[in-house]
Design a protein around this motif. Structure first.
Motif, mmCIF file in Angstrom:
data_model
loop_
_atom_site.group_PDB
_atom_site.id
_atom_site.type_symbol
_atom_site.label_atom_id
_atom_site.label_comp_id
_atom_site.label_asym_id
_atom_site.label_seq_id
_atom_site.Cartn_x
_atom_site.Cartn_y
_atom_site.Cartn_z
ATOM 1 N N VAL A 100 0.845 -1.202 0.000
ATOM 2 C CA VAL A 100 0.000 0.000 0.000
ATOM 3 C C VAL A 100 0.877 1.248 0.000
ATOM 4 C CG1 VAL A 100 -1.625 1.355 1.395
ATOM 5 C CG2 VAL A 100 -2.042 -1.078 0.990
ATOM 6 N N MET A 101 1.930 1.239 0.797
ATOM 7 C CA MET A 101 2.861 2.375 0.795
ATOM 8 C C MET A 101 3.520 2.505 -0.584
ATOM 9 S SD MET A 101 3.952 4.835 2.767
ATOM 10 C CE MET A 101 3.626 4.268 4.414
ATOM 11 N N ALA A 102 3.766 1.381 -1.241
ATOM 12 C CA ALA A 102 4.333 1.429 -2.597
ATOM 13 C C ALA A 102 3.372 2.133 -3.553
ATOM 14 C CB ALA A 102 4.647 0.019 -3.088
ATOM 15 N N LYS A 103 2.075 1.875 -3.400
ATOM 16 C CA LYS A 103 1.089 2.590 -4.225
ATOM 17 C C LYS A 103 1.192 4.086 -3.951
ATOM 18 C CE LYS A 103 -3.388 2.496 -3.177
ATOM 19 N NZ LYS A 103 -4.813 2.118 -3.105
ATOM 20 N N ARG A 104 1.276 4.453 -2.691
ATOM 21 C CA ARG A 104 1.390 5.868 -2.337
ATOM 22 C C ARG A 104 2.668 6.463 -2.920
ATOM 23 N NH1 ARG A 104 1.054 6.886 3.669
ATOM 24 N NH2 ARG A 104 0.735 9.005 2.919
ATOM 25 N N ARG A 105 3.750 5.669 -2.934
ATOM 26 C CA ARG A 105 5.028 6.117 -3.499
ATOM 27 C C ARG A 105 4.885 6.333 -5.010
ATOM 28 N NH1 ARG A 105 8.609 7.954 -5.963
ATOM 29 N NH2 ARG A 105 10.827 7.537 -5.786
ATOM 30 N N LEU A 106 4.290 5.370 -5.685
ATOM 31 C CA LEU A 106 4.127 5.474 -7.137
ATOM 32 C C LEU A 106 3.167 6.597 -7.527
ATOM 33 C CD1 LEU A 106 4.024 1.662 -7.930
ATOM 34 C CD2 LEU A 106 5.821 3.281 -8.632
ATOM 35 N N CYS A 107 2.221 6.916 -6.655
ATOM 36 C CA CYS A 107 1.252 7.984 -6.944
ATOM 37 C C CYS A 107 1.863 9.375 -6.864
ATOM 38 C CB CYS A 107 0.043 7.874 -6.017
ATOM 39 S SG CYS A 107 -1.083 6.563 -6.514
ATOM 40 N N ALA A 108 3.115 9.470 -6.436
ATOM 41 C CA ALA A 108 3.809 10.756 -6.519
ATOM 42 C C ALA A 108 3.959 11.166 -7.981
ATOM 43 C CB ALA A 108 5.175 10.666 -5.831
ATOM 44 N N ASP A 109 3.868 10.199 -8.881
ATOM 45 C CA ASP A 109 3.872 10.450 -10.325
ATOM 46 C C ASP A 109 2.411 10.584 -10.772
ATOM 47 O OD1 ASP A 109 3.824 10.309 -13.114
ATOM 48 O OD2 ASP A 109 5.272 8.675 -13.218
ATOM 49 N N PRO A 110 1.988 11.752 -11.206
ATOM 50 C CA PRO A 110 0.587 11.954 -11.597
ATOM 51 C C PRO A 110 0.102 10.997 -12.687
ATOM 52 C CG PRO A 110 1.748 14.050 -11.541
ATOM 53 C CD PRO A 110 2.774 12.980 -11.346
ATOM 54 N N ARG A 111 1.000 10.544 -13.567
ATOM 55 C CA ARG A 111 0.600 9.588 -14.610
ATOM 56 C C ARG A 111 0.177 8.264 -13.990
ATOM 57 N NH1 ARG A 111 6.079 10.065 -17.694
ATOM 58 N NH2 ARG A 111 6.551 9.967 -15.498
ATOM 59 N N TYR A 112 0.894 7.816 -12.990
ATOM 60 C CA TYR A 112 0.531 6.575 -12.300
ATOM 61 C C TYR A 112 -0.818 6.752 -11.609
ATOM 62 C CZ TYR A 112 0.622 2.623 -9.113
ATOM 63 O OH TYR A 112 0.284 1.491 -8.416
ATOM 64 N N LEU A 113 -0.970 7.865 -10.932
ATOM 65 C CA LEU A 113 -2.211 8.151 -10.213
ATOM 66 C C LEU A 113 -3.416 8.127 -11.161
ATOM 67 C CD1 LEU A 113 -3.701 9.024 -7.637
ATOM 68 C CD2 LEU A 113 -3.028 11.376 -8.145
ATOM 69 N N ARG A 114 -3.285 8.738 -12.323
ATOM 70 C CA ARG A 114 -4.388 8.765 -13.291
ATOM 71 C C ARG A 114 -4.741 7.371 -13.805
ATOM 72 N NH1 ARG A 114 -1.706 13.441 -14.982
ATOM 73 N NH2 ARG A 114 -0.642 12.326 -16.647
ATOM 74 N N GLN A 127 -5.890 5.853 2.608
ATOM 75 C CA GLN A 127 -4.568 5.387 3.036
ATOM 76 C C GLN A 127 -3.559 6.520 3.201
ATOM 77 O OE1 GLN A 127 -4.333 2.794 -0.323
ATOM 78 N NE2 GLN A 127 -5.221 1.056 0.768
ATOM 79 N N GLY A 128 -3.979 7.746 2.963
ATOM 80 C CA GLY A 128 -3.089 8.882 3.186
ATOM 81 C C GLY A 128 -2.687 9.637 1.942
ATOM 82 N N GLY A 129 -3.108 9.172 0.775
ATOM 83 C CA GLY A 129 -2.790 9.873 -0.465
ATOM 84 C C GLY A 129 -1.350 9.667 -0.895
ATOM 85 N N PRO A 130 -0.974 10.301 -1.997
ATOM 86 C CA PRO A 130 0.399 10.168 -2.503
ATOM 87 C C PRO A 130 1.425 10.660 -1.489
ATOM 88 C CG PRO A 130 -1.022 11.158 -4.165
ATOM 89 C CD PRO A 130 -1.807 11.127 -2.877
ATOM 90 N N LEU A 131 2.587 10.023 -1.479
ATOM 91 C CA LEU A 131 3.675 10.470 -0.610
ATOM 92 C C LEU A 131 4.266 11.770 -1.147
ATOM 93 C CD1 LEU A 131 5.635 7.141 0.080
ATOM 94 C CD2 LEU A 131 4.016 8.318 1.589
ATOM 95 N N ASP A 132 4.714 12.607 -0.242
ATOM 96 C CA ASP A 132 5.452 13.797 -0.655
ATOM 97 C C ASP A 132 6.910 13.390 -0.895
ATOM 98 O OD1 ASP A 132 6.640 13.548 1.879
ATOM 99 O OD2 ASP A 132 5.579 15.274 2.717
ATOM 100 N N ALA A 133 7.754 14.343 -1.276
ATOM 101 C CA ALA A 133 9.146 14.046 -1.628
ATOM 102 C C ALA A 133 9.885 13.389 -0.461
ATOM 103 C CB ALA A 133 9.863 15.316 -2.076
ATOM 104 N N ALA A 134 9.704 13.900 0.748
ATOM 105 C CA ALA A 134 10.382 13.314 1.908
ATOM 106 C C ALA A 134 9.876 11.898 2.173
ATOM 107 C CB ALA A 134 10.180 14.193 3.142
ATOM 108 N N GLY A 135 8.584 11.692 2.004
ATOM 109 C CA GLY A 135 8.017 10.358 2.189
ATOM 110 C C GLY A 135 8.548 9.377 1.161
ATOM 111 N N CYS A 136 8.713 9.848 -0.072
ATOM 112 C CA CYS A 136 9.268 8.992 -1.131
ATOM 113 C C CYS A 136 10.702 8.594 -0.799
ATOM 114 C CB CYS A 136 9.228 9.709 -2.476
ATOM 115 S SG CYS A 136 7.566 9.907 -3.173
ATOM 116 N N GLU A 137 11.488 9.552 -0.345
ATOM 117 C CA GLU A 137 12.873 9.251 0.018
ATOM 118 C C GLU A 137 12.933 8.260 1.167
ATOM 119 O OE1 GLU A 137 15.162 12.808 0.703
ATOM 120 O OE2 GLU A 137 14.515 13.670 -1.221
ATOM 121 N N ALA A 138 12.086 8.438 2.162
ATOM 122 C CA ALA A 138 12.058 7.522 3.305
ATOM 123 C C ALA A 138 11.624 6.122 2.860
ATOM 124 C CB ALA A 138 11.127 8.055 4.393
#
Length: 180
Positions: A100-114, A127-138
């Motif tokens: 699920v966190m991987a989905k949130r990570r991939l959704c940082a890319d708007p194309r994936y989200l769409r 589940q918290g929506g797309p991760l921000d940049a810091a969340g992606c790095e973590a």
């Protein structure tokens, strides 16, 4: 209470015929398609088993239907990861717990989200929506993150009605060999 291997396998066989709300496949069809995509993608046995069992938390918690349709995040990934950790260890449970966190990570890319299905977008909001940049790095620094990303992409592609894949019994000996 953590299910035994036999009860987990029986649960998937018995309740796998139930449909996801908003998806054109059953739980078992989705599980088998995800595992087949992992196998065809060259994944090792632990990751193939993780692909097969990644959504079993939906069945373990016993709530009928699709909780996200009622505005509930059922935390199926945590339920599944807990059961699978005890049975198989981190090589199987790690990617499952992070899918699920991987989905949130991939959704940082708007194309994936769409490209997400309606149900995946609905659950993403819970589940918290797309991760921000810091969340992606973590996320990228976590053990099993790369396997979770692979699992997530197979998960997204495993929603085709009537796709021909090997049956559940194909994976039983492999799963038994991976038991702790």
């Amino acid at each position: 209470m953590t299910p035994s291997f036999d009860s987990l396998w029986a649960l998937l066989a018995a309740r796998g015929h139930e449909r996801y709300t908003g998806e054109p496949v059953t739980h078992l069809e989705h599980a088998l398609q995800t595992a087949d995509l992992a196998r065809r993608g060259g994944a090792g046995e632990a990751l193939v088993l993780a692909a097969l069992l990644h959504d079993v938390g939906h069945l373990i918690h016993g709530v009928a239907g699709t909780p996200s349709a009622a505005g509930v995040d059922d935390r199926h990934e945590a339920i599944a990861a807990d059961a699978l950790q005890r049975l198989f260890g981190p090589a199987v449970s790690g990617p499952v717990g992070l899918h699920v966190m991987a989905k949130r990570r991939l959704c940082a890319d708007p194309r994936y989200l769409r490209a997400l299905s309606d149900d995946s977008r609905r659950s993403l909001a819970l589940q918290g929506g797309p991760l921000d940049a810091a969340g992606c790095e973590a996320f990228d620094r976590l053990a099993h993150a790369q396997d979770a990303l692979r699992l997530r992409r197979w998960d997204d592609a495993a929603k085709r009605p009537a796709r021909e894949v090997p049956p559940l019994d194909t994976y039983r000996a492999m799963a038994e060999a991976l038991l702790r």
